[in-house]
Design a protein around this motif. Structure first.
Motif, PDB file in Angstrom:
ATOM      1  N   GLY A  84     -13.976  24.242   4.341  1.00  0.00           N
ATOM      2  CA  GLY A  84     -15.015  24.263   3.312  1.00  0.00           C
ATOM      3  C   GLY A  84     -15.216  22.910   2.675  1.00  0.00           C
ATOM      4  N   ALA A  85     -14.826  21.838   3.384  1.00  0.00           N
ATOM      5  CA  ALA A  85     -14.881  20.487   2.815  1.00  0.00           C
ATOM      6  C   ALA A  85     -16.303  20.079   2.431  1.00  0.00           C
ATOM      7  CB  ALA A  85     -14.290  19.479   3.801  1.00  0.00           C
ATOM      8  N   PHE A  86     -17.285  20.457   3.256  1.00  0.00           N
ATOM      9  CA  PHE A  86     -18.658  20.054   2.955  1.00  0.00           C
ATOM     10  C   PHE A  86     -19.155  20.720   1.679  1.00  0.00           C
ATOM     11  CE2 PHE A  86     -23.294  20.530   3.290  1.00  0.00           C
ATOM     12  CZ  PHE A  86     -23.651  19.198   3.393  1.00  0.00           C
ATOM     13  N   SER A  87     -18.883  22.025   1.545  1.00  0.00           N
ATOM     14  CA  SER A  87     -19.287  22.739   0.327  1.00  0.00           C
ATOM     15  C   SER A  87     -18.621  22.136  -0.900  1.00  0.00           C
ATOM     16  CB  SER A  87     -18.924  24.222   0.442  1.00  0.00           C
ATOM     17  OG  SER A  87     -19.616  24.836   1.494  1.00  0.00           O
ATOM     18  N   ALA A  88     -17.326  21.834  -0.768  1.00  0.00           N
ATOM     19  CA  ALA A  88     -16.600  21.238  -1.886  1.00  0.00           C
ATOM     20  C   ALA A  88     -17.178  19.872  -2.240  1.00  0.00           C
ATOM     21  CB  ALA A  88     -15.116  21.118  -1.532  1.00  0.00           C
ATOM     22  N   TYR A  89     -17.508  19.099  -1.212  1.00  0.00           N
ATOM     23  CA  TYR A  89     -18.062  17.755  -1.420  1.00  0.00           C
ATOM     24  C   TYR A  89     -19.382  17.823  -2.186  1.00  0.00           C
ATOM     25  CZ  TYR A  89     -20.165  13.233  -0.195  1.00  0.00           C
ATOM     26  OH  TYR A  89     -20.782  12.003  -0.241  1.00  0.00           O
ATOM     27  N   ASP A 124     -11.826  18.101   6.903  1.00  0.00           N
ATOM     28  CA  ASP A 124     -12.565  16.942   7.388  1.00  0.00           C
ATOM     29  C   ASP A 124     -13.016  16.027   6.259  1.00  0.00           C
ATOM     30  OD1 ASP A 124     -13.954  19.290   6.876  1.00  0.00           O
ATOM     31  OD2 ASP A 124     -15.597  18.850   8.231  1.00  0.00           O
ATOM     32  N   GLY A 125     -13.033  14.725   6.586  1.00  0.00           N
ATOM     33  CA  GLY A 125     -13.546  13.717   5.666  1.00  0.00           C
ATOM     34  C   GLY A 125     -15.044  13.607   5.864  1.00  0.00           C
ATOM     35  N   ILE A 126     -15.825  13.950   4.867  1.00  0.00           N
ATOM     36  CA  ILE A 126     -17.275  13.989   5.020  1.00  0.00           C
ATOM     37  C   ILE A 126     -17.819  12.569   5.214  1.00  0.00           C
ATOM     38  CG2 ILE A 126     -19.455  14.719   3.990  1.00  0.00           C
ATOM     39  CD1 ILE A 126     -17.471  16.973   4.746  1.00  0.00           C
ATOM     40  N   GLY A 127     -18.440  12.360   6.377  1.00  0.00           N
ATOM     41  CA  GLY A 127     -19.025  11.059   6.681  1.00  0.00           C
ATOM     42  C   GLY A 127     -18.015  10.003   7.074  1.00  0.00           C
ATOM     43  N   ASP A 128     -16.761  10.386   7.315  1.00  0.00           N
ATOM     44  CA  ASP A 128     -15.714   9.416   7.626  1.00  0.00           C
ATOM     45  C   ASP A 128     -14.799   9.974   8.708  1.00  0.00           C
ATOM     46  OD1 ASP A 128     -13.644   7.606   7.720  1.00  0.00           O
ATOM     47  OD2 ASP A 128     -13.453   7.398   5.545  1.00  0.00           O
ATOM     48  N   PRO A 129     -15.072   9.664   9.986  1.00  0.00           N
ATOM     49  CA  PRO A 129     -14.255  10.209  11.066  1.00  0.00           C
ATOM     50  C   PRO A 129     -12.811   9.738  11.028  1.00  0.00           C
ATOM     51  CG  PRO A 129     -15.735   8.518  11.897  1.00  0.00           C
ATOM     52  CD  PRO A 129     -16.158   8.801  10.489  1.00  0.00           C
ATOM     53  N   THR A 132     -11.014  12.009   8.655  1.00  0.00           N
ATOM     54  CA  THR A 132     -10.786  13.287   9.312  1.00  0.00           C
ATOM     55  C   THR A 132      -9.586  13.203  10.248  1.00  0.00           C
ATOM     56  OG1 THR A 132     -13.153  13.827   9.219  1.00  0.00           O
ATOM     57  CG2 THR A 132     -11.812  15.065  10.797  1.00  0.00           C
ATOM     58  N   TYR A 133      -9.502  12.118  11.020  1.00  0.00           N
ATOM     59  CA  TYR A 133      -8.392  11.944  11.953  1.00  0.00           C
ATOM     60  C   TYR A 133      -7.067  11.786  11.199  1.00  0.00           C
ATOM     61  CZ  TYR A 133      -5.387   9.897  15.519  1.00  0.00           C
ATOM     62  OH  TYR A 133      -4.344   9.639  16.362  1.00  0.00           O
ATOM     63  N   LYS A 134      -7.092  11.050  10.094  1.00  0.00           N
ATOM     64  CA  LYS A 134      -5.872  10.890   9.293  1.00  0.00           C
ATOM     65  C   LYS A 134      -5.438  12.227   8.698  1.00  0.00           C
ATOM     66  CE  LYS A 134      -6.384   6.003   8.029  1.00  0.00           C
ATOM     67  NZ  LYS A 134      -6.632   5.053   6.917  1.00  0.00           N
ATOM     68  N   ASN A 135      -6.409  13.023   8.273  1.00  0.00           N
ATOM     69  CA  ASN A 135      -6.081  14.355   7.751  1.00  0.00           C
ATOM     70  C   ASN A 135      -5.472  15.228   8.841  1.00  0.00           C
ATOM     71  OD1 ASN A 135      -7.073  13.613   5.259  1.00  0.00           O
ATOM     72  ND2 ASN A 135      -8.968  14.790   5.417  1.00  0.00           N
ATOM     73  N   GLN A 136      -5.983  15.096  10.063  1.00  0.00           N
ATOM     74  CA  GLN A 136      -5.425  15.827  11.205  1.00  0.00           C
ATOM     75  C   GLN A 136      -3.955  15.463  11.383  1.00  0.00           C
ATOM     76  OE1 GLN A 136      -7.333  17.917  13.357  1.00  0.00           O
ATOM     77  NE2 GLN A 136      -5.546  18.430  14.610  1.00  0.00           N
ATOM     78  N   GLN A 137      -3.671  14.181  11.349  1.00  0.00           N
ATOM     79  CA  GLN A 137      -2.296  13.705  11.521  1.00  0.00           C
ATOM     80  C   GLN A 137      -1.401  14.173  10.376  1.00  0.00           C
ATOM     81  OE1 GLN A 137      -3.330   9.438  11.989  1.00  0.00           O
ATOM     82  NE2 GLN A 137      -2.342   9.573  13.993  1.00  0.00           N
ATOM     83  N   GLU A 138      -1.922  14.098   9.137  1.00  0.00           N
ATOM     84  CA  GLU A 138      -1.114  14.511   7.988  1.00  0.00           C
ATOM     85  C   GLU A 138      -0.825  16.010   8.033  1.00  0.00           C
ATOM     86  OE1 GLU A 138      -1.137  14.702   3.089  1.00  0.00           O
ATOM     87  OE2 GLU A 138      -2.624  13.436   4.106  1.00  0.00           O
ATOM     88  N   MET A 139      -1.815  16.807   8.418  1.00  0.00           N
ATOM     89  CA  MET A 139      -1.590  18.249   8.498  1.00  0.00           C
ATOM     90  C   MET A 139      -0.539  18.568   9.549  1.00  0.00           C
ATOM     91  SD  MET A 139      -5.433  19.890   7.941  1.00  0.00           S
ATOM     92  CE  MET A 139      -4.819  21.585   7.911  1.00  0.00           C
ATOM     93  N   GLU A 140      -0.590  17.880  10.676  1.00  0.00           N
ATOM     94  CA  GLU A 140       0.412  18.106  11.714  1.00  0.00           C
ATOM     95  C   GLU A 140       1.794  17.691  11.229  1.00  0.00           C
ATOM     96  OE1 GLU A 140      -0.930  16.248  15.320  1.00  0.00           O
ATOM     97  OE2 GLU A 140      -2.787  17.418  15.377  1.00  0.00           O
ATOM     98  N   ALA A 141       1.864  16.586  10.469  1.00  0.00           N
ATOM     99  CA  ALA A 141       3.146  16.138   9.923  1.00  0.00           C
ATOM    100  C   ALA A 141       3.699  17.153   8.929  1.00  0.00           C
ATOM    101  CB  ALA A 141       2.982  14.773   9.250  1.00  0.00           C
ATOM    102  N   ARG A 142       2.808  17.919   8.299  1.00  0.00           N
ATOM    103  CA  ARG A 142       3.221  18.946   7.336  1.00  0.00           C
ATOM    104  C   ARG A 142       3.488  20.297   8.010  1.00  0.00           C
ATOM    105  NH1 ARG A 142       2.477  17.843   1.909  1.00  0.00           N
ATOM    106  NH2 ARG A 142       1.491  15.830   1.426  1.00  0.00           N
ATOM    107  N   GLY A 143       3.422  20.315   9.331  1.00  0.00           N
ATOM    108  CA  GLY A 143       3.762  21.534  10.054  1.00  0.00           C
ATOM    109  C   GLY A 143       2.617  22.464  10.355  1.00  0.00           C
ATOM    110  N   VAL A 144       1.383  21.973  10.207  1.00  0.00           N
ATOM    111  CA  VAL A 144       0.195  22.776  10.500  1.00  0.00           C
ATOM    112  C   VAL A 144      -0.667  22.007  11.498  1.00  0.00           C
ATOM    113  CG1 VAL A 144      -1.932  23.772   9.583  1.00  0.00           C
ATOM    114  CG2 VAL A 144       0.164  23.851   8.217  1.00  0.00           C
ATOM    115  N   THR A 145      -0.942  22.606  12.659  1.00  0.00           N
ATOM    116  CA  THR A 145      -1.799  21.950  13.641  1.00  0.00           C
ATOM    117  C   THR A 145      -3.170  22.612  13.611  1.00  0.00           C
ATOM    118  OG1 THR A 145       0.084  21.420  15.063  1.00  0.00           O
ATOM    119  CG2 THR A 145      -2.109  21.343  16.068  1.00  0.00           C
TER     120      THR A 145
END
Length: 324
Positions: A84-89, A124-129, A132-145
């Motif tokens: 829901g990142a876009f709605s939140a943004y 996802d990072g709105i307008g910033d791929p 988004t990729y860094k968030n993907q990595q951080e989520m995986e580091a936190r145990g969520v893929t």
């Protein structure tokens, strides 16, 4: 005529008989499921059709409230979770990766899984791929893929990376584009990255916010979602799985235009529509005055559209693989 409850797929991949999943977005957050106020105002047929919605997508931005969690758990939900990142943004609300991951872990029983893959999208990072990729990595580091997301117009090197690394990805950033614009972009990414030489998909692909049947039909999506069932009902129309939108509400402004509303059809045409609705378990009178009834009808129609779309070949026929 009621819709039969369908068996859950075994999720084998690739599959010649795969059901293309059409997720109805925001069913719980619009209170159209058991325990919600809208659901309580429906009649037995309408509640039956809402109960039988097989594929539901919800956004963390909305269902992070405990009241929604309680309803989903009572209903034994298995949802596709979007951030829901876009709605939140658009509302100026900041969503934090740490809180999103904690929510997923806390409510893992409510989130759909396919062949061991968690069906929850990246924050996802709105307008910033890169974000988004860094968030993907951080989520995986936190145990969520999560499922990675590539947005229209972004650097395609990110898409190449996701295709190499993940069995199921999502495409976003398509809401608001015309079908012509979407087809130009989608033809490119499907042909270049997502299908093999025979036009068959290399991986599972979900399309966010797709409302166009031609766009659904043109590509071998594994799944897609839309909230158009809500907007269409709110604007006084129903979504027929074969005939498209039918303006039916007494308050719909199309009632003044010849042939654009059930009430401005010829007597024979109106009789045909009313009889068709009765065969489907709905009455013209209730659909024309009650948005809850239109909600339920449109959710039923999603299931019918899913069945129709699943009959299409699972290939991108217009794919032309580049030699160089």
């Amino acid at each position: 005529m009621t819709s039969p409850k369908r068996a859950t797929s075994s999720f084998a991949w690739p599959s010649d008989d795969h059901i293309m999943y059409v997720y109805a977005a925001a069913v719980y957050s619009n209170n159209a499921r058991k325990g919600g106020g809208v659901y309580d105002k429906m009649n037995e047929q309408e509640q039956h059709d809402c109960d039988n919605v097989q594929h539901i997508l919800e956004s963390y931005h909305y269902v992070k409230k405990q009241s929604f969690v309680d309803v989903m758990r009572q209903d034994r939900a298995q949802v596709f979770l979007d951030s829901g990142a876009f709605s939140a943004y658009t509302l100026g609300v900041e969503l934090k990766v740490s809180e999103y991951c904690a929510y997923i872990k806390r409510n893992i029983d409510l989130i759909r899984k396919e062949d061991g893959v968690l069906i929850a999208s990246v924050l996802d990072g709105i307008g910033d791929p890169l974000e988004t990729y860094k968030n993907q990595q951080e989520m995986e580091a936190r145990g969520v893929t999560p499922l990675p997301c590539f947005h229209a117009g972004e650097d395609e090197r990110y898409l190449e990376l996701y295709v190499r690394k993940y069995p199921y990805i999502t495409l976003g950033g398509m809401v608001g584009s015309s079908n012509k614009q979407l087809q130009i972009w989608l033809d490119r990414v499907w042909d270049r990255y997502l299908v093999d030489g025979s036009g068959r998909p290399k991986l599972k692909v979900h399309g966010f916010g797709i409302t166009s049947i031609p766009i659904m039909e043109r590509y071998p999506w594994w799944s897609c979602d839309s909230s158009s069932w809500v907007q269409t009902a709110a604007f006084g129309a129903i979504m027929h799985p074969l005939y498209g939108n039918i303006n039916i509400s007494e308050n719909n402004p199309a009632k003044h235009d010849l042939g654009e509303h059930v009430n401005t059809l010829s007597p024979q045409e109106k009789e045909f529509v009313c009889n068709m609705l009765l065969e489907q378990g709905y009455s013209y009178e209730r659909l024309s005055t009650c948005y809850q009834s239109r909600f339920a009808y449109n959710l039923w129609a999603y299931g019918e559209m899913e069945r129709n779309l699943s009959a299409k070949p699972e290939v991108f026929k217009d794919a032309v693989q580049e030699l160089f």
